[in-house]
Design a protein around this motif. Structure first.
Motif, PDB file in Angstrom:
ATOM      1  N   GLY A 166      40.039  -1.190  25.461  1.00  9.69           N
ATOM      2  CA  GLY A 166      39.237  -2.268  25.738  1.00  9.69           C
ATOM      3  C   GLY A 166      39.251  -3.498  26.236  1.00  9.69           C
ATOM      4  O   GLY A 166      38.877  -4.316  25.954  1.00  9.69           O
ATOM      5  N   VAL A 167      40.507  -3.731  26.551  1.00 15.22           N
ATOM      6  CA  VAL A 167      40.958  -4.960  27.161  1.00 15.22           C
ATOM      7  C   VAL A 167      40.598  -5.009  28.648  1.00 15.22           C
ATOM      8  O   VAL A 167      41.082  -4.003  29.500  1.00 15.22           O
ATOM      9  CB  VAL A 167      42.609  -5.192  26.760  1.00 15.22           C
ATOM     10  CG1 VAL A 167      43.094  -6.564  27.533  1.00 15.22           C
ATOM     11  CG2 VAL A 167      42.929  -4.999  25.429  1.00 15.22           C
ATOM     12  N   VAL A 168      40.095  -6.103  28.944  1.00 12.36           N
ATOM     13  CA  VAL A 168      39.530  -6.299  30.390  1.00 12.36           C
ATOM     14  C   VAL A 168      39.669  -7.621  30.703  1.00 12.36           C
ATOM     15  O   VAL A 168      39.608  -8.486  30.003  1.00 12.36           O
ATOM     16  CB  VAL A 168      38.226  -5.639  30.271  1.00 12.36           C
ATOM     17  CG1 VAL A 168      37.331  -6.556  29.647  1.00 12.36           C
ATOM     18  CG2 VAL A 168      37.520  -5.608  31.836  1.00 12.36           C
ATOM     19  N   ARG A 169      39.768  -7.900  32.119  1.00 13.90           N
ATOM     20  CA  ARG A 169      39.784  -9.146  32.903  1.00 13.90           C
ATOM     21  C   ARG A 169      38.432  -9.561  33.323  1.00 13.90           C
ATOM     22  O   ARG A 169      38.040  -8.773  33.896  1.00 13.90           O
ATOM     23  CB  ARG A 169      40.872  -9.192  33.770  1.00 13.90           C
ATOM     24  CG  ARG A 169      40.968 -10.330  34.554  1.00 13.90           C
ATOM     25  CD  ARG A 169      42.058 -10.576  35.491  1.00 13.90           C
ATOM     26  NE  ARG A 169      42.180 -11.530  36.313  1.00 13.90           N
ATOM     27  CZ  ARG A 169      43.166 -11.838  37.165  1.00 13.90           C
ATOM     28  NH1 ARG A 169      44.245 -11.067  37.041  1.00 13.90           N
ATOM     29  NH2 ARG A 169      43.100 -12.728  38.291  1.00 13.90           N
ATOM     30  N   ALA A 170      37.847 -10.746  33.027  1.00 16.49           N
ATOM     31  CA  ALA A 170      36.820 -11.443  33.749  1.00 16.49           C
ATOM     32  C   ALA A 170      37.212 -12.692  34.775  1.00 16.49           C
ATOM     33  O   ALA A 170      37.707 -13.504  34.164  1.00 16.49           O
ATOM     34  CB  ALA A 170      35.816 -11.727  32.751  1.00 16.49           C
ATOM     35  N   ASP A 171      37.065 -12.430  35.785  1.00 19.77           N
ATOM     36  CA  ASP A 171      37.365 -13.515  37.010  1.00 19.77           C
ATOM     37  C   ASP A 171      36.352 -14.708  37.254  1.00 19.77           C
ATOM     38  O   ASP A 171      36.502 -15.568  37.848  1.00 19.77           O
ATOM     39  CB  ASP A 171      37.945 -12.968  38.314  1.00 19.77           C
ATOM     40  CG  ASP A 171      39.211 -12.165  37.917  1.00 19.77           C
ATOM     41  OD1 ASP A 171      39.936 -12.690  37.230  1.00 19.77           O
ATOM     42  OD2 ASP A 171      39.529 -11.316  38.799  1.00 19.77           O
ATOM     43  N   SER A 172      35.093 -14.272  36.647  1.00 28.85           N
ATOM     44  CA  SER A 172      33.753 -15.321  36.777  1.00 28.85           C
ATOM     45  C   SER A 172      32.802 -15.024  35.810  1.00 28.85           C
ATOM     46  O   SER A 172      33.062 -14.184  35.115  1.00 28.85           O
ATOM     47  CB  SER A 172      33.201 -15.127  38.291  1.00 28.85           C
ATOM     48  OG  SER A 172      32.966 -13.830  38.381  1.00 28.85           O
ATOM     49  N   ALA A 173      32.113 -16.140  35.810  1.00 29.35           N
ATOM     50  CA  ALA A 173      30.701 -15.990  34.979  1.00 29.35           C
ATOM     51  C   ALA A 173      30.023 -14.695  35.270  1.00 29.35           C
ATOM     52  O   ALA A 173      29.173 -13.985  34.411  1.00 29.35           O
ATOM     53  CB  ALA A 173      30.031 -17.090  35.153  1.00 29.35           C
ATOM     54  N   ALA A 174      30.118 -14.359  36.330  1.00 30.81           N
ATOM     55  CA  ALA A 174      29.178 -13.088  36.853  1.00 30.81           C
ATOM     56  C   ALA A 174      29.707 -11.652  36.185  1.00 30.81           C
ATOM     57  O   ALA A 174      29.201 -10.795  36.015  1.00 30.81           O
ATOM     58  CB  ALA A 174      29.170 -12.847  38.567  1.00 30.81           C
ATOM     59  N   GLU A 175      31.202 -11.839  35.954  1.00 30.71           N
ATOM     60  CA  GLU A 175      31.785 -10.850  35.389  1.00 30.71           C
ATOM     61  C   GLU A 175      31.811 -10.528  33.648  1.00 30.71           C
ATOM     62  O   GLU A 175      32.134  -9.800  33.305  1.00 30.71           O
ATOM     63  CB  GLU A 175      33.191 -10.568  35.994  1.00 30.71           C
ATOM     64  CG  GLU A 175      33.253 -10.401  37.301  1.00 30.71           C
ATOM     65  CD  GLU A 175      34.606 -10.338  38.078  1.00 30.71           C
ATOM     66  OE1 GLU A 175      35.739 -10.306  37.137  1.00 30.71           O
ATOM     67  OE2 GLU A 175      35.016 -10.149  39.263  1.00 30.71           O
ATOM     68  N   LEU A 176      31.354 -11.512  33.208  1.00 31.98           N
ATOM     69  CA  LEU A 176      31.960 -12.006  31.815  1.00 31.98           C
ATOM     70  C   LEU A 176      30.911 -10.932  31.064  1.00 31.98           C
ATOM     71  O   LEU A 176      31.456 -10.391  30.222  1.00 31.98           O
ATOM     72  CB  LEU A 176      31.355 -13.514  31.359  1.00 31.98           C
ATOM     73  CG  LEU A 176      31.751 -13.777  29.987  1.00 31.98           C
ATOM     74  CD1 LEU A 176      33.194 -13.743  29.584  1.00 31.98           C
ATOM     75  CD2 LEU A 176      31.037 -15.041  29.771  1.00 31.98           C
ATOM     76  N   VAL A 177      29.545 -10.835  31.190  1.00 33.46           N
ATOM     77  CA  VAL A 177      28.977 -10.088  30.259  1.00 33.46           C
ATOM     78  C   VAL A 177      29.436  -8.518  30.410  1.00 33.46           C
ATOM     79  O   VAL A 177      29.350  -8.032  29.279  1.00 33.46           O
ATOM     80  CB  VAL A 177      27.313 -10.215  30.849  1.00 33.46           C
ATOM     81  CG1 VAL A 177      26.502  -9.046  29.899  1.00 33.46           C
ATOM     82  CG2 VAL A 177      26.709 -11.452  30.492  1.00 33.46           C
ATOM     83  N   ALA A 178      29.639  -8.146  31.491  1.00 29.08           N
ATOM     84  CA  ALA A 178      30.248  -6.862  31.409  1.00 29.08           C
ATOM     85  C   ALA A 178      31.236  -6.443  30.956  1.00 29.08           C
ATOM     86  O   ALA A 178      31.562  -5.544  30.067  1.00 29.08           O
ATOM     87  CB  ALA A 178      30.211  -6.152  32.988  1.00 29.08           C
ATOM     88  N   ALA A 179      32.074  -7.403  30.980  1.00 23.26           N
ATOM     89  CA  ALA A 179      33.715  -7.410  30.285  1.00 23.26           C
ATOM     90  C   ALA A 179      33.600  -7.549  28.863  1.00 23.26           C
ATOM     91  O   ALA A 179      33.965  -6.948  27.862  1.00 23.26           O
ATOM     92  CB  ALA A 179      34.493  -8.734  30.888  1.00 23.26           C
ATOM     93  N   PHE A 180      32.346  -8.632  28.379  1.00 25.78           N
ATOM     94  CA  PHE A 180      32.200  -8.591  26.860  1.00 25.78           C
ATOM     95  C   PHE A 180      31.744  -7.201  26.279  1.00 25.78           C
ATOM     96  O   PHE A 180      32.042  -6.858  25.249  1.00 25.78           O
ATOM     97  CB  PHE A 180      31.148  -9.654  26.634  1.00 25.78           C
ATOM     98  CG  PHE A 180      30.746 -10.004  25.157  1.00 25.78           C
ATOM     99  CD1 PHE A 180      31.682 -10.612  24.298  1.00 25.78           C
ATOM    100  CD2 PHE A 180      29.785  -9.206  24.557  1.00 25.78           C
ATOM    101  CE1 PHE A 180      31.207 -10.858  22.921  1.00 25.78           C
ATOM    102  CE2 PHE A 180      29.352  -9.313  23.232  1.00 25.78           C
ATOM    103  CZ  PHE A 180      30.234 -10.205  22.610  1.00 25.78           C
ATOM    104  N   THR A 181      30.763  -6.681  27.216  1.00 24.77           N
ATOM    105  CA  THR A 181      30.201  -5.484  26.660  1.00 24.77           C
ATOM    106  C   THR A 181      31.390  -4.195  26.488  1.00 24.77           C
ATOM    107  O   THR A 181      31.462  -3.617  25.593  1.00 24.77           O
ATOM    108  CB  THR A 181      29.065  -4.962  27.450  1.00 24.77           C
ATOM    109  OG1 THR A 181      28.227  -5.817  27.644  1.00 24.77           O
ATOM    110  CG2 THR A 181      28.464  -3.602  27.178  1.00 24.77           C
TER     111      THR A 181
END
Length: 422
Positions: A166-181
């Motif tokens: 479940g560890v995942v990187r988010a490079d932008s606000a556009a990727e944040l919600v998917a990474a949080f999920t």
């Protein structure tokens, strides 16, 4: 220890990955096993065993009360000198046993400070150790607030899982919600006490290592350093490790200082730990501390490279004995885990023959024909094989691992093709 004293081992694990640990512990002290099934392959290594549920079947979490009652009963029938586990899910239950029986080992509070990644980060920050900026979120709105404060790129992780699940990187606000999920959902696969909520951290740049270390009466000493390689981004699946007996980092003053202070901040007095660290331009940064030996066969690599028996170290610490950490061999050993390129169903795994690859120690299939392998976020640890090689140094070892990987062939059907046929 007297001749009739035993060390309790809670959970034996899978034979392929853990037999060397049970055997090593038994060479050091008489072992009494507490496990979920009657002993089979474990029989040559145990003085006795109790078969009890390790998990509460209704909730599929460690049955802490049942394990504690079993340990108390055993201690009433024979002298118990110590207790330990090498299973992440049983760390808290084992710490409760040690406290109840007055045995050396990690305290319940110390074990929880390792299991709960938010507690870890908070304690290390308060101690003034170099740490990534971080925040804890239970909702997407909270995650966005922390992200705005910390900045991108970010690493999101469940607060109580292991093995980079479940560890995942988010490079932008556009990727944040998917990474949080992804991180939040993965957190529901472990103990309920750590379910829900996501830790957001500043992405720290630099090579990553792990250190297996021994703490005896507050004195911390490292004995294995493993250099880690990772799989496909944006996830952090571990693809391999390389351990060298005389790694200079074992004697690096800055690293040793950070590790010692981290263990002190988490209240770890006695026991074995597996600490993950990034080597950054601002110095060593602790990513997490695990209250157990390392997984991924890292302790086995260390044993092959240095001659130090990690199970003997763990058993000594469990009995309050200061372990001997002097290496008796010198060399480098590494492991490479093989992942499919896409989601698939396995037909067959072809392994290299003995002697086909220089320095090849082992090549093992990790799945049976018919297994479905799903890459993150659909699945985790979808490995179809591993190879282990030894050499005189790290670069030669990595070259041999490359050659061994090329010699392993995977026959599989992509899941997309299966769906099309259906």
């Amino acid at each position: 220890m007297s001749e009739n004293e035993v060390v309790l081992v809670v959970g034996s694990g899978m034979r392929r990955y853990r037999e060397y640990l049970l055997a090593g512990a038994a060479r050091r002290h008489p072992v009494w096993l507490i496990d979920a099934a009657d002993p089979d392959w474990q029989l040559p290594y145990v003085t006795g065993a109790d078969t009890v549920p390790l998990l509460d079947r209704a909730r599929l979490v460690p049955d802490a009360e049942g394990l504690l009652a079993t340990a108390v009963r055993i201690a009433g029938e024979r002298p118990v000198a110590g207790v330990f586990t090498y299973d992440e899910t049983l760390v808290m239950a084992t710490a409760r046993i040690a406290e109840q029986l007055g045995l050396p080992g990690l305290s319940v509070d110390g074990a929880d400070a390792c299991r709960n990644k938010h507690r870890t980060r908070t304690a290390l920050t308060a101690a003034g150790l170099p740490q990534p900026a971080f925040g804890y979120a239970t909702t997407e709105a909270e995650a966005r607030s922390h992200a705005d404060r910390i900045g991108y790129p970010l690493v999101l992780k469940p607060r109580g899982m292991g093995a980079s699940i479940g560890v995942v990187r988010a490079d932008s606000a556009a990727e944040l919600v998917a990474a949080f999920t992804v991180a939040e959902r993965a957190g529901h696969g472990g103990a309920p006490a750590y379910e829900g909520g996501v830790l957001l951290e500043e992405f720290v740049r630099g090579p990553e290592i792990s250190i297996d270390g021994a703490t005896h009466r507050g004195e911390y000493r490292p004995f294995f350093v493993a250099h880690k390689s990772l799989g496909e981004e944006p996830y952090f699946e571990e693809a391999g490790h390389v351990v060298t007996a005389d790694d200079p980092l074992l004697h690096d003053a800055a690293l040793l200082d950070v590790l010692t202070r981290a263990h002190r901040a988490l209240g770890l007095q006695d026991g074995i730990t597996h600490t993950e660290v990034k080597l950054t331009d601002r110095g060593p940064v602790v990513i997490e501390v695990n209250a157990r030996l390392g997984g991924d066969l890292i302790p086995y690599l260390g044993k092959l490279a240095s001659g130090i028996d990690p199970a003997a170290v763990a058993a000594d610490l469990a009995t309050g004995t200061r372990p001997d950490l002097a290496p008796t061999a010198g060399g480098t050993t590494g492991i490479r885990f093989l992942y499919p390129k896409q989601d698939c169903t396995v037909t067959r795994v072809h392994l290299p023959a003995p002697g086909e690859v220089p320095g090849l120690v082992a090549a093992e299939a990790m799945v049976e024909p018919g297994a479905r392998l799903l890459l993150p976020p659909g699945g985790y640890l979808s490995r179809y094989a591993y190879v282990i090689c030894s050499a005189d140094g790290p670069e030669a070892c990595r070259a041999r691992l490359d050659e061994a990987e090329r010699a392993v062939l995977l026959d599989a059907t992509p899941l997309e093709a299966e769906r099309a046929d259906a």
